[in-house]
Write a protein that holds these residues in place. Structure first.
Motif, PDB file in Angstrom:
ATOM      1  N   VAL A  34       0.286  12.165  -2.474  1.00 41.25           N
ATOM      2  CA  VAL A  34       1.078  11.384  -1.435  1.00 41.25           C
ATOM      3  C   VAL A  34       2.497  12.188  -1.276  1.00 41.25           C
ATOM      4  N   VAL A  35       3.084  12.336  -0.307  1.00 48.20           N
ATOM      5  CA  VAL A  35       4.620  12.889   0.347  1.00 48.20           C
ATOM      6  C   VAL A  35       5.511  11.685   0.721  1.00 48.20           C
ATOM      7  N   VAL A  36       6.091  11.195  -0.231  1.00 46.57           N
ATOM      8  CA  VAL A  36       7.088  10.065   0.297  1.00 46.57           C
ATOM      9  C   VAL A  36       8.046  10.513   1.151  1.00 46.57           C
ATOM     10  N   PRO A  37       8.276  10.138   2.411  1.00 45.84           N
ATOM     11  CA  PRO A  37       9.336  10.719   3.183  1.00 45.84           C
ATOM     12  C   PRO A  37      10.887  10.549   2.575  1.00 45.84           C
ATOM     13  N   LYS A  38      11.639  11.492   2.988  1.00 44.53           N
ATOM     14  CA  LYS A  38      13.033  11.141   2.846  1.00 44.53           C
ATOM     15  C   LYS A  38      13.509  10.002   3.227  1.00 44.53           C
ATOM     16  N   GLY A  39      14.197   9.228   2.576  1.00 41.73           N
ATOM     17  CA  GLY A  39      15.019   8.067   2.877  1.00 41.73           C
ATOM     18  C   GLY A  39      13.912   6.862   2.894  1.00 41.73           C
ATOM     19  N   ALA A  40      12.782   7.058   2.647  1.00 45.43           N
ATOM     20  CA  ALA A  40      11.845   5.853   2.388  1.00 45.43           C
ATOM     21  C   ALA A  40      12.245   4.890   1.303  1.00 45.43           C
ATOM     22  N   ASP A  41      11.808   3.459   1.433  1.00 42.94           N
ATOM     23  CA  ASP A  41      11.952   2.644   0.234  1.00 42.94           C
ATOM     24  C   ASP A  41      11.027   2.947  -0.807  1.00 42.94           C
ATOM     25  N   PRO A  42      11.555   3.328  -1.963  1.00 42.76           N
ATOM     26  CA  PRO A  42      10.673   3.743  -2.796  1.00 42.76           C
ATOM     27  C   PRO A  42       9.847   2.663  -3.467  1.00 42.76           C
ATOM     28  N   ALA A  43      10.185   1.450  -3.299  1.00 47.27           N
ATOM     29  CA  ALA A  43       9.380   0.118  -3.816  1.00 47.27           C
ATOM     30  C   ALA A  43       8.102  -0.142  -2.894  1.00 47.27           C
ATOM     31  N   VAL A  44       8.383   0.197  -1.679  1.00 47.86           N
ATOM     32  CA  VAL A  44       7.407  -0.021  -0.709  1.00 47.86           C
ATOM     33  C   VAL A  44       6.295   0.962  -0.594  1.00 47.86           C
ATOM     34  N   TRP A  45       6.644   2.346  -0.874  1.00 55.34           N
ATOM     35  CA  TRP A  45       5.877   3.261  -0.887  1.00 55.34           C
ATOM     36  C   TRP A  45       4.981   3.265  -2.315  1.00 55.34           C
ATOM     37  N   ALA A  46       5.689   2.967  -3.412  1.00 55.65           N
ATOM     38  CA  ALA A  46       5.130   2.672  -4.802  1.00 55.65           C
ATOM     39  C   ALA A  46       4.132   1.647  -4.546  1.00 55.65           C
ATOM     40  N   ALA A  47       4.430   0.734  -3.853  1.00 55.15           N
ATOM     41  CA  ALA A  47       3.215  -0.330  -3.809  1.00 55.15           C
ATOM     42  C   ALA A  47       2.157  -0.015  -3.081  1.00 55.15           C
ATOM     43  N   ALA A  48       2.475   0.816  -2.027  1.00 53.82           N
ATOM     44  CA  ALA A  48       1.493   1.316  -1.014  1.00 53.82           C
ATOM     45  C   ALA A  48       0.555   2.154  -1.809  1.00 53.82           C
ATOM     46  N   ILE A  49       0.944   3.092  -2.695  1.00 55.18           N
ATOM     47  CA  ILE A  49       0.366   4.154  -3.577  1.00 55.18           C
ATOM     48  C   ILE A  49      -0.583   3.377  -4.531  1.00 55.18           C
ATOM     49  N   ASP A  50      -0.147   2.532  -4.915  1.00 57.00           N
ATOM     50  CA  ASP A  50      -0.904   1.634  -5.932  1.00 57.00           C
ATOM     51  C   ASP A  50      -2.165   0.755  -5.389  1.00 57.00           C
ATOM     52  N   VAL A  51      -1.891   0.676  -4.063  1.00 57.84           N
ATOM     53  CA  VAL A  51      -3.288   0.107  -3.255  1.00 57.84           C
ATOM     54  C   VAL A  51      -4.284   1.135  -3.334  1.00 57.84           C
ATOM     55  N   ILE A  52      -4.033   2.395  -3.265  1.00 57.70           N
ATOM     56  CA  ILE A  52      -5.188   3.346  -3.062  1.00 57.70           C
ATOM     57  C   ILE A  52      -5.586   3.931  -4.784  1.00 57.70           C
ATOM     58  N   ARG A  53      -4.913   3.569  -5.628  1.00 54.35           N
ATOM     59  CA  ARG A  53      -5.177   3.738  -7.253  1.00 54.35           C
ATOM     60  C   ARG A  53      -6.648   3.035  -7.375  1.00 54.35           C
ATOM     61  N   LYS A  54      -6.929   1.711  -6.635  1.00 59.70           N
ATOM     62  CA  LYS A  54      -7.817   0.995  -6.970  1.00 59.70           C
ATOM     63  C   LYS A  54      -9.296   1.807  -6.403  1.00 59.70           C
ATOM     64  N   PRO A  55     -10.314   1.288  -6.911  1.00 62.43           N
ATOM     65  CA  PRO A  55     -11.429   1.762  -6.324  1.00 62.43           C
ATOM     66  C   PRO A  55     -11.854   1.456  -4.969  1.00 62.43           C
ATOM     67  N   ALA A  56     -12.330   2.314  -3.984  1.00 62.93           N
ATOM     68  CA  ALA A  56     -12.695   1.798  -2.579  1.00 62.93           C
ATOM     69  C   ALA A  56     -13.463   0.591  -2.495  1.00 62.93           C
ATOM     70  N   PRO A  57     -13.321  -0.226  -1.925  1.00 63.15           N
ATOM     71  CA  PRO A  57     -14.102  -1.668  -1.592  1.00 63.15           C
ATOM     72  C   PRO A  57     -15.403  -1.116  -1.152  1.00 63.15           C
ATOM     73  N   PRO A  58     -16.558  -2.200  -1.462  1.00 62.38           N
ATOM     74  CA  PRO A  58     -17.615  -1.983  -0.836  1.00 62.38           C
ATOM     75  C   PRO A  58     -17.573  -2.086   0.585  1.00 62.38           C
ATOM     76  N   CYS A  59     -18.635  -1.607   1.305  1.00 60.51           N
ATOM     77  CA  CYS A  59     -18.693  -1.401   2.645  1.00 60.51           C
ATOM     78  C   CYS A  59     -19.922  -1.269   3.245  1.00 60.51           C
ATOM     79  N   GLU A  60     -20.195  -1.846   4.519  1.00 59.50           N
ATOM     80  CA  GLU A  60     -21.442  -1.373   5.239  1.00 59.50           C
ATOM     81  C   GLU A  60     -21.093  -0.043   5.867  1.00 59.50           C
ATOM     82  N   GLY A  61     -22.189   0.740   5.952  1.00 58.73           N
ATOM     83  CA  GLY A  61     -22.013   1.976   6.556  1.00 58.73           C
ATOM     84  C   GLY A  61     -21.881   2.099   8.047  1.00 58.73           C
ATOM     85  N   ARG A  62     -21.246   2.833   8.759  1.00 60.09           N
ATOM     86  CA  ARG A  62     -21.397   3.316  10.133  1.00 60.09           C
ATOM     87  C   ARG A  62     -21.445   4.692  10.621  1.00 60.09           C
TER      88      ARG A  62
END
Length: 319
Positions: free
Chosen positions: A161-189
């Motif tokens: 991930v490339v954090v944009p210049k001037g972005a809130d580090p805390a917000v982007w850190a939280a967002a990056i933490d979201v995708i550290r988790k395994p992908a949720p189960p899903c029904e395929g399409r």
């Protein structure tokens, strides 16, 4: 044959290959470079028929070494999708020929029919087009092919991930933490996998933009996976083109059109944040075609700012 511009030149071996797939008495009379593509060169070929009229074909050619390495899989997948979509009611080109390993052409190539309409990236009329995009995507996801395409792939990781210049580090850190988790189960399409305004053609009557209609969906990279992936991809593109609110709105329009998304807010957040963070790696390559198409205000910096605002809005709304 005459070239519309110098960039439209097609290699002799490719011209010969195209000619072998024309009807008797037809010939290539003009080539024209089509702008907006990122991974491949796109050209419209005007074909003169023996009746004295013309018809158009579109040629996709991978010439950049970075993309030619993966062209075989992509072209085979697109060729399969175009064959599958014939007769489904989804407005896609028809496959004419494909040479995924460049055995006959100088570079890997795909030849398809040309569809009427044009891409529309302006802010004016966005409300109507967003609704049409949502309905079209629901129709695509309703397809049930006899043979499933390949399972979806996501390449972005927490480390890319490339954090944009001037972005809130805390917000982007939280967002990056979201995708550290395994992908949720899903029904395929059945997924388009690059469904966004740049890959949809519209007919927009100048006198009444509200009567706009979709005439084609192009640049297929079919996959099997969660509907949320396609929705997330179109959402982030709308956010960058028209503003963060449009990115948030698209999912609502999709559901109003009958589409079904992940059941929980956390699952929806995962897919939308994942695609938004993937866009962080491609801001420059995405924004350049938009500027070439007339959206000159969408500088790399302006698009970075919109992406930052969209990620923040996602975390506020769903996080």
């Amino acid at each position: 044959m005459t070239d519309h511009d110098e960039a439209a030149a097609v290699r002799p071996s490719t011209l010969a290959w195209v000619s072998r797939h024309l009807e008797a008495g037809e010939r290539i009379v003009k080539t024209e470079a089509l702008h907006g593509g990122i991974t491949a060169e796109m050209r419209r070929l005007t074909i003169g028929t023996r009746d004295g009229v013309t018809r158009d074909l579109v040629l996709r050619t991978y010439v950049d070494p970075f993309y030619t390495e993966h062209a075989e899989g992509g072209l085979n997948a697109e060729a399969g999708a175009l064959t599958l979509l014939t007769g489904t009611g989804v407005p896609a080109p028809s496959l004419v020929a494909v040479d995924p390993t460049a055995t006959q052409c100088e570079f890997p190539s795909l030849l398809m029919t040309h569809l009427a309409g044009r891409t529309v990236l302006d802010d004016q009329g966005a409300k109507t087009r967003v609704r049409l995009l949502a309905r079209q995507l629901v129709a695509i996801h309703a397809l049930r092919p006899a043979e499933r395409p390949r399972t979806y792939v996501t390449l972005t990781t927490a480390d890319t991930v490339v954090v944009p210049k001037g972005a809130d580090p805390a917000v982007w850190a939280a967002a990056i933490d979201v995708i550290r988790k395994p992908a949720p189960p899903c029904e395929g399409r059945f997924l388009h996998r690059d469904f966004q305004p740049g890959n949809v053609l519209f007919d927009v009557p100048p006198s009444n933009p509200e009567d706009a209609r979709i005439t084609g969906v192009v640049d297929w990279a079919p996959s099997w996976g969660p509907a949320d992936l396609d929705v997330a991809h179109c959402s982030v593109n709308l956010a960058l083109l028209h503003g963060p609110a449009w990115g948030l709105r698209f999912a609502e329009e999709y559901e109003e059109a009958g589409g079904v998304l992940a059941a929980t807010a956390s699952e929806r957040l995962y897919w939308r944040v994942r695609d938004a963070l993937a866009a962080s790696e491609e801001v420059r390559s995405v924004s350049q075609p938009w500027r070439e198409a007339g959206r000159t205000e969408l500088t790399t910096r302006a698009v970075e700012e919109r992406l930052d605002a969209y990620v923040t809005a996602l975390m506020d709304a769903l996080g």
